[in-house]
Design a protein around this motif. Structure first.
Motif, PDB file in Angstrom:
ATOM      1  N   ARG A   1       0.838  -1.204   0.000  1.00 42.46           N
ATOM      2  CA  ARG A   1       0.000   0.000   0.000  1.00 42.46           C
ATOM      3  C   ARG A   1       0.872   1.253   0.000  1.00 42.46           C
ATOM      4  N   ALA A   2       1.916   1.264   0.821  1.00 43.61           N
ATOM      5  CA  ALA A   2       2.829   2.409   0.861  1.00 43.61           C
ATOM      6  C   ALA A   2       3.561   2.549  -0.471  1.00 43.61           C
TER       7      ALA A   2
ATOM      8  N   PRO B   1      -2.140 -13.341  -0.207  1.00 37.02           N
ATOM      9  CA  PRO B   1      -2.527 -13.543  -1.609  1.00 37.02           C
ATOM     10  C   PRO B   1      -3.556 -12.545  -2.138  1.00 37.02           C
ATOM     11  N   TRP B   2      -4.423 -12.028  -1.296  1.00 32.18           N
ATOM     12  CA  TRP B   2      -5.468 -11.101  -1.717  1.00 32.18           C
ATOM     13  C   TRP B   2      -4.949  -9.685  -1.952  1.00 32.18           C
TER      14      TRP B   2
ATOM     15  N   ARG C   1      -4.513  -3.279  -6.838  1.00 34.73           N
ATOM     16  CA  ARG C   1      -4.976  -2.970  -8.190  1.00 34.73           C
ATOM     17  C   ARG C   1      -6.323  -2.241  -8.141  1.00 34.73           C
ATOM     18  N   ASP C   2      -7.261  -2.753  -7.361  1.00 36.37           N
ATOM     19  CA  ASP C   2      -8.605  -2.177  -7.330  1.00 36.37           C
ATOM     20  C   ASP C   2      -8.647  -0.799  -6.685  1.00 36.37           C
TER      21      ASP C   2
ATOM     22  N   GLU D   1      -0.834  -2.138 -10.846  1.00 39.75           N
ATOM     23  CA  GLU D   1      -0.663  -3.583 -10.974  1.00 39.75           C
ATOM     24  C   GLU D   1       0.515  -4.040 -10.117  1.00 39.75           C
ATOM     25  N   VAL D   2       0.397  -5.212  -9.542  1.00 35.83           N
ATOM     26  CA  VAL D   2       1.469  -5.790  -8.733  1.00 35.83           C
ATOM     27  C   VAL D   2       1.981  -7.024  -9.464  1.00 35.83           C
TER      28      VAL D   2
END
Length: 88
Positions: A23-24, A54-55, A61-62, A67-68
């Motif tokens: 997130r950072a 995993p989530w 992305r959302d 994108e990761v």
């Protein structure tokens, strides 16, 4: 260059790749994106390993439209990995 996609990538030093670090990293990537002369078509957060949760890649992305992608023993995985590497 007209017609050539532009993107920006960030590889945070987050290990293990926990959601708070992702997130950072996504927030930093969005900040850097604001300094570019033109807006990037895509933003990628690049990890050296799969996310610990995993989530979390889908959440990043959302929420951030980032994108990761991550390195695996067999190559790369994650949303848009092929596009990020120019193979998809």
């Amino acid at each position: 260059m007209k017609g050539v996609p532009r993107w920006s990538m960030s590889a945070p030093g987050v290990s293990p790749a926990r959601h708070a670090g992702l997130r950072a990293g996504a927030a930093r990537l969005l900040e850097v994106g604001r300094t570019l002369p033109s807006k990037a078509d895509r933003l990628y957060l690049v990890l050296s390993e799969p996310p610990a949760e995993p989530w979390s890649a889908g959440s990043i992305r959302d929420v951030f439209t980032v994108e990761v992608i991550w390195r695996t023993t067999d190559g790369w995985e994650g949303g848009e990995a092929g596009t990020a590497l120019g193979t998809g």
